[in-house]
Design an enzyme around this catalytic site. Structure first.
Site, PDB file in Angstrom:
ATOM      1  N   TYR A   1       0.835  -1.200   0.000  1.00 34.27           N
ATOM      2  CA  TYR A   1       0.000   0.000   0.000  1.00 34.27           C
ATOM      3  C   TYR A   1       0.874   1.257   0.000  1.00 34.27           C
ATOM      4  CZ  TYR A   1      -3.934   3.080   0.896  1.00 34.27           C
ATOM      5  OH  TYR A   1      -4.875   4.073   0.784  1.00 34.27           O
TER       6      TYR A   1
ATOM      7  N   SER B   1      -6.490   0.653  -4.520  1.00 33.68           N
ATOM      8  CA  SER B   1      -6.604   2.089  -4.296  1.00 33.68           C
ATOM      9  C   SER B   1      -5.219   2.742  -4.439  1.00 33.68           C
ATOM     10  CB  SER B   1      -7.242   2.353  -2.930  1.00 33.68           C
ATOM     11  OG  SER B   1      -7.655   3.694  -2.806  1.00 33.68           O
TER      12      SER B   1
ATOM     13  N   ASP C   1     -17.748   3.108  -8.234  1.00 28.52           N
ATOM     14  CA  ASP C   1     -16.692   3.652  -7.380  1.00 28.52           C
ATOM     15  C   ASP C   1     -16.667   5.171  -7.517  1.00 28.52           C
ATOM     16  OD1 ASP C   1     -14.425   4.303  -5.957  1.00 28.52           O
ATOM     17  OD2 ASP C   1     -13.213   2.659  -6.771  1.00 28.52           O
TER      18      ASP C   1
ATOM     19  N   HIS D   1     -15.827   1.116  -4.202  1.00 30.09           N
ATOM     20  CA  HIS D   1     -14.398   1.092  -3.908  1.00 30.09           C
ATOM     21  C   HIS D   1     -13.984  -0.127  -3.091  1.00 30.09           C
ATOM     22  CE1 HIS D   1     -10.562   3.057  -4.077  1.00 30.09           C
ATOM     23  NE2 HIS D   1     -10.405   3.026  -2.774  1.00 30.09           N
TER      24      HIS D   1
END
Length: 723
Positions: free
Chosen positions: A488, A568, A652, A687
């Site tokens: 991430y 993301s 999203d 999302h």
């Protein structure tokens, strides 16, 4: 200035091409090595000038996600992708095993209001967890709110619940199809019936009740002239009285003169102060307060320095307690006297430690501080004056979730999990300073065969980075293990050991799971976060690439068996590293990614707030940094990119799906080898939050089948049901 050269003739050409694009019969996994017949993605001549730099934007037309042309293109992509994935050899077996492993009863951490205890529970394969309430800890639970009854396909989800202090009412937020937009409703807890109250125009706000339960404060977006909510502008705080229509709600605090400031409310437990946390990005915030006991009171900016994060914990008369990174990169706890709020009068209750402070709760007159020590949880207990009193023993190296409790309670609850522990719910008795187990989830899988290691490796600039590696206990370091590297690296988010049933199936199949704690994350304090932001964002990608090289050098895997995944901001991570080092990975899974870094901020005010991590292309220096790694802008023709499955949801509204559309179009156009580039667009999905269980299983089945089909490993023949 935009040079709009994309004509109606081009749009008509796109539509005509899409109407004649490939059908499902033309695609078969039996011919996966042959060139796929992708839908036509015409390139326009559109060019945008950024600080004297002309940047081609051939796929700008895909940003109009509601146009017939774009929707035809998306449907055509799915007509290629879905049959391809469905025909993969191991897909059905994977789905069967994922369904089995997901099917276990699990409960959330209990939270208490008055004499009532609340918790969420899932019987295993329920699409959404059900909220239960019981009177007393040992009382019989009864269902209070079942979101599975809100839709036929499980895509309407319950996103937030807030119980009034007197436990009379439940305010809850529902999301349709994974949207960030929610509708708040109010339910009578005793009768289980909903009141007439309906509140809209809300995305990220909780509600904060008055002590008597007569109403609450919340934040919502302004309306457009047409009456729609406008998330291109900032929110304001409103007060809603129970039983009243939303049109009668009073606007309490409006900071629209500062277009990027968003105030969110919290009422102190004594009802005296309304505390507004004012956000502008993810690295710092301000705190403003209003004295609710004084009709003539005006808002006061008691913390307005924007020098760190300030998270309100609780209050005691004139004292407000905050955890903060101001003057302490790892976090500390301070008390601020509202009558003397200047920093020289702050009282430091809990000093900064080597471990990173992630959460603090004030329960029973004690501060329960949740720290990360080398990216795993520990809980320390301090009295009201900040003196250390206890260290809470945890079952192992893992993560704590959801510390709950209030100042008047003599108990707190939390849940512990790890990569191989699905979840243990624990109760801490404050008077006895004892921990007791009150619930334990039992996975259908045998998790005893797997081991977790934490290793340290060196990034490009010499920085030491930690990484968790999970695998069978009898792994052979022969470079032949299918390995999934997940990351991430942003927004102060910490990746810590926690349970995910999808990874269990990956491990059962002989796979290795590796999760590094990249710069940009929140595992090692504010400086660690800042070291992966704006002009330093390349550090995140270097850390991830170095993690891949460590796994290869140590014999865990090889480039032919190495896959990368992220969602993301993690989708950005995957897109950036696969375009920078395409030969290092065999397969890539960018999910709901931020992939056009020059225009991400144009989709909403929420997206523009990401500038605190990314920077903005409107700034010349930040443009140069963004353009250097923006995945959409760094795809080059003639390069062999990894086999790629791009996933997004057409609902999203956090990371607009056009990011994934543009990246797919660019990759498909540039790909120079037979590695497939597929775009999977989930309808009725956003999302990720609130995604129903059946949809999650379907998506993971596709992803794991795709990876195992592309990774060259002798382990592919292992039995899915070996455990």
């Amino acid at each position: 200035m935009n040079k709009l050269l994309f004509s109606m003739v081009t749009i008509m050409t796109v539509s005509a091409a899409l109407s004649a694009c490939t059908t499902t019969e033309q695609v078969s996994a039996e011919h996966a090595d042959e060139e796929l017949d992708y839908p036509v993605s015409p390139r326009s001549d559109q060019v945008t000038d950024y600080h004297g730099n002309s940047v081609q934007e051939p796929y700008r037309w895909l940003e109009d996600v509601n146009s017939q042309t774009t929707q035809q293109w998306v449907a055509a992509q799915n007509r290629v992708t879905l049959p391809y994935l469905a025909d993969l050899e191991q897909r059905d077996a994977l789905k069967t095993r994922l369904t089995q492993v997901w099917n276990y009863e699990r409960s959330s951490t209990p939270f208490r209001h008055g004499r009532f205890y609340f918790h969420f529970q899932n019987n295993g394969l329920q699409d959404q967890s059900v909220l239960y309430v019981r009177e007393g800890l040992n009382g019989a639970p009864r269902p209070l709110l079942d979101p599975n009854q809100l839709s036929d396909d499980g895509t309407v989800s319950l996103t937030r619940v807030m119980v009034s202090p007197n436990a009379r009412y439940l305010a809850y937020a529902i999301s349709d199809g994974g949207s960030d937009w929610v509708e708040f409703r109010v339910r009578d807890i005793q009768s289980g019936e909903d009141l007439a109250d309906r509140l809209t125009g809300i995305k990220f706000s909780n509600v904060s009740w008055l002590p008597d339960g007569s109403g609450f404060y919340y934040s919502r977006y302004p309306e457009t002239p047409a009456g729609d909510a406008d998330d291109s502008r900032s929110v304001a705080i409103y007060f809603h009285r129970i039983g009243s229509a939303q049109r009668n709600d009073r606007r309490i605090y409006d900071l629209s003169q500062y277009p990027s400031w968003n105030p969110y409310p919290e009422v102190t437990r004594d009802g005296r102060f309304l505390v507004a946390t004012v956000t502008d990005g993810f690295s710092s915030n301000a705190v403003h307060i209003l004295d609710l006991t004084n009709r003539d009171a005006r808002w006061r900016r008691i913390i307005d320095y924007w020098d760190g994060l300030y998270e309100f914990i609780d209050s005691d008369a004139n004292l407000l307690f905050f955890s903060t990174t101001a003057g302490a990169e790892n976090g500390r706890v301070i008390a601020v006297d509202v009558n003397r709020p200047q920093p020289q009068h702050w009282q430091e209750l809990i000093a900064e430690r080597d471990a990173t402070l992630r959460e603090v709760r004030y329960v029973g007159g004690k501060f329960f501080a949740h720290y990360l020590d080398d990216a795993h949880s520990q809980i320390e207990v301090f009295n009201a004056y900040g003196r250390h009193e206890d260290s809470v023993e945890l079952p192992g190296i893992g993560s704590v979730d959801s510390l709950t409790g209030q100042a008047s309670h003599l108990e707190t609850f939390f849940t512990y999990s790890s990569f191989t522990e699905p979840g243990v719910t624990l109760r801490y008795d404050i008077e006895q300073q004892q921990v007791e187990e009150i619930d334990r989830a039992q996975s259908p899988a045998d998790l005893s065969n797997y081991r977790t290691r934490q290793v340290w490796y060196e990034s490009d600039d010499g920085t030491a980075v930690s990484m968790f590696i999970v695998h069978r206990h009898d792994i052979e370091l022969d470079s032949a293990n299918p390995t999934l590297l997940y990351g991430y690296g942003g927004f102060n988010v910490a990746l810590t050991p926690s349970y995910n049933p999808s990874y269990t199936v990956w491990l059962e199949h002989g796979g290795v799971l590796a999760i590094p704690n990249l710069r940009g994350g929140g595992e090692y304090g504010a400086n660690w976060h800042q070291a992966g932001t704006k002009l330093n964002k390349q550090n995140v990608f270097d850390d991830f690439i170095s993690a891949a090289r460590y796994l290869i050098d140590e014999g865990y895997t090889s480039p032919q068996q190495l896959a990368i995944q992220g969602a993301s901001n993690g989708g950005l991570l995957v897109g950036a590293v696969m375009t920078q080092q395409p030969s290092l990975f065999a397969a890539a899974l960018p999910d709901v990614g931020v992939l056009d870094m020059l225009r991400y901020h144009t989709s909403s005010a929420n997206a523009k707030a990401w500038g605190s991590d990314y920077g903005l292309a409107t700034d010349a220096e930040e443009f140069a940094a963004l353009h250097a790694y923006s995945p959409v802008h760094n795809v080059e023709p003639g390069v062999c990119y990894p086999a790629t499955l791009i996933t997004t949801g057409d609902h999203d509204d956090r990371v607009a799906p056009w990011h994934s559309y543009k990246f797919a179009a660019a990759l498909q156009n540039a790909q120079s080898c037979d590695n497939p580039v597929l775009l999977r667009v989930e309808t009725r999905a956003g999302h990720g939050a609130g995604t129903p269980t059946w949809m999650r299983i379907d998506q993971v089945s596709d992803q794991w089948a795709f990876l195992l089909d592309k990774l060259q490993s002798e382990s592919q023949s292992s039995n899915l049901n070996a455990d």
